[in-house]
Design an enzyme around this catalytic site. Structure first.
Site, PDB file in Angstrom:
ATOM      1  N   CYS A   1     -24.918  25.765  -8.617  1.00  0.00           N
ATOM      2  CA  CYS A   1     -25.697  24.295  -8.927  1.00  0.00           C
ATOM      3  C   CYS A   1     -24.465  23.853 -10.104  1.00  0.00           C
ATOM      4  O   CYS A   1     -24.114  22.466 -10.102  1.00  0.00           O
ATOM      5  CB  CYS A   1     -26.933  24.252  -9.546  1.00  0.00           C
ATOM      6  SG  CYS A   1     -28.048  24.514  -8.279  1.00  0.00           S
TER       7      CYS A   1
ATOM      8  N   ASP B   1     -14.185  28.436  -0.555  1.00  0.00           N
ATOM      9  CA  ASP B   1     -14.079  29.403  -0.753  1.00  0.00           C
ATOM     10  C   ASP B   1     -12.902  30.703  -1.410  1.00  0.00           C
ATOM     11  O   ASP B   1     -12.129  30.143  -1.543  1.00  0.00           O
ATOM     12  CB  ASP B   1     -14.609  30.450   0.327  1.00  0.00           C
ATOM     13  CG  ASP B   1     -15.138  31.714  -0.070  1.00  0.00           C
ATOM     14  OD1 ASP B   1     -16.578  31.807   0.539  1.00  0.00           O
ATOM     15  OD2 ASP B   1     -15.107  32.698  -0.652  1.00  0.00           O
TER      16      ASP B   1
ATOM     17  N   GLY C   1     -26.595  41.057   2.887  1.00  0.00           N
ATOM     18  CA  GLY C   1     -25.565  41.013   2.062  1.00  0.00           C
ATOM     19  C   GLY C   1     -25.634  39.867   1.434  1.00  0.00           C
ATOM     20  O   GLY C   1     -23.776  38.625   0.841  1.00  0.00           O
TER      21      GLY C   1
ATOM     22  N   HIS D   1     -26.751  28.653   1.578  1.00  0.00           N
ATOM     23  CA  HIS D   1     -24.883  28.168   1.908  1.00  0.00           C
ATOM     24  C   HIS D   1     -24.282  28.957   2.715  1.00  0.00           C
ATOM     25  O   HIS D   1     -25.021  29.716   3.446  1.00  0.00           O
ATOM     26  CB  HIS D   1     -23.984  28.845   0.701  1.00  0.00           C
ATOM     27  CG  HIS D   1     -23.887  30.092   0.670  1.00  0.00           C
ATOM     28  ND1 HIS D   1     -24.920  30.926  -0.559  1.00  0.00           N
ATOM     29  CD2 HIS D   1     -22.812  31.415   0.810  1.00  0.00           C
ATOM     30  CE1 HIS D   1     -24.415  32.309  -0.591  1.00  0.00           C
ATOM     31  NE2 HIS D   1     -23.072  32.339   0.154  1.00  0.00           N
TER      32      HIS D   1
END
Ligand code: 5GP
Ligand code: ZN
Length: 125
Positions: A16, A39, A102, A109
Site C-alpha cells: 500500500c 521484485d 509461503g 500480488h
C-alpha cells in the site's frame, strides 16, 4: 464493499505504501486499479509483482465482484511478458496464498517470473 479492506493493515502494508508512493518505486505498469513493479529480490532475470491498488490480503479474500480485477491482473502480466519479450519462451505466474503457500506480504500480488528456464520444486517442507 466489493472486497475485504482493512484500514489497520493497509496503513502498515508495504505494498500500500508503494501504491501511495510513500515508498518510491518505479512502476513498469499502471492503470486505474493495478500497478506493477520489480521484485526487490528477483529470482530470475524478469521478476515483476502485479498488485491491485486496493488493499486485498490474498486470493482468499477475493470476491465474485473482483473477478474483473483478477482477470485484469493476469492480462497485465501477459502484456508485460510480451513487452519484455519473454512471451515466446514462457514464464511463470504465481499467487502465493497464506502460510502453507509461503505468502510473505499480505497484499494480493501476482508474480511474473521469466527470462530463464525455471526449476519446478513443489514439495512439503
Ligand atoms: P510472497 O512470498 O508474499 O509471494 O512474495 C513477496 C515478494 O515481495 C517477495 O518476492 C519479496 O522479494 C517482495 N518484496 C517484499 N518487500 C518488497 C519491497 O519493499 N519492494 C519490492 N519491490 N518487493 C518486495
Ligand atoms: Zn496493502
Amino acid at each position: 464493499m466489493s472486497s475485504v479492506t482493512c484500514q489497520m493493515s493497509s496503513a502498515s502494508c508495504i505494498f500500500c505504501q508503494i501504491v501511495k508512493k510513500e515508498i518510491p518505486k518505479d512502476f513498469v505498469y499502471e492503470d486505474s486499479e493495478i500497478v506493477a513493479f520489480e521484485d526487490i529480490h528477483p529470482v530470475a532475470p524478469v521478476h515483476i509483482l502485479i498488485i491491485p491498488k486496493r488493499h486485498i490480503e490474498s486470493v482468499n479474500e477475493l470476491q465474485k465482484e473482483d473477478r474483473e480485477l483478477a482477470g485484469n491482473m493476469i492480462l497485465a502480466a501477459k502484456g508485460l511478458a510480451r513487452k519484455l519479450k519473454i512471451s515466446q519462451d514462457g514464464y511463470k505466474l504465481l499467487f502465493r496464498t497464506g502460510k502453507h503457500g509461503g505468502q510473505e506480504v499480505e497484499h494480493l500480488h501476482l508474480h511474473l517470473i521469466g527470462g530463464a528456464k525455471l526449476y519446478e520444486e513443489i514439495r512439503p517442507i
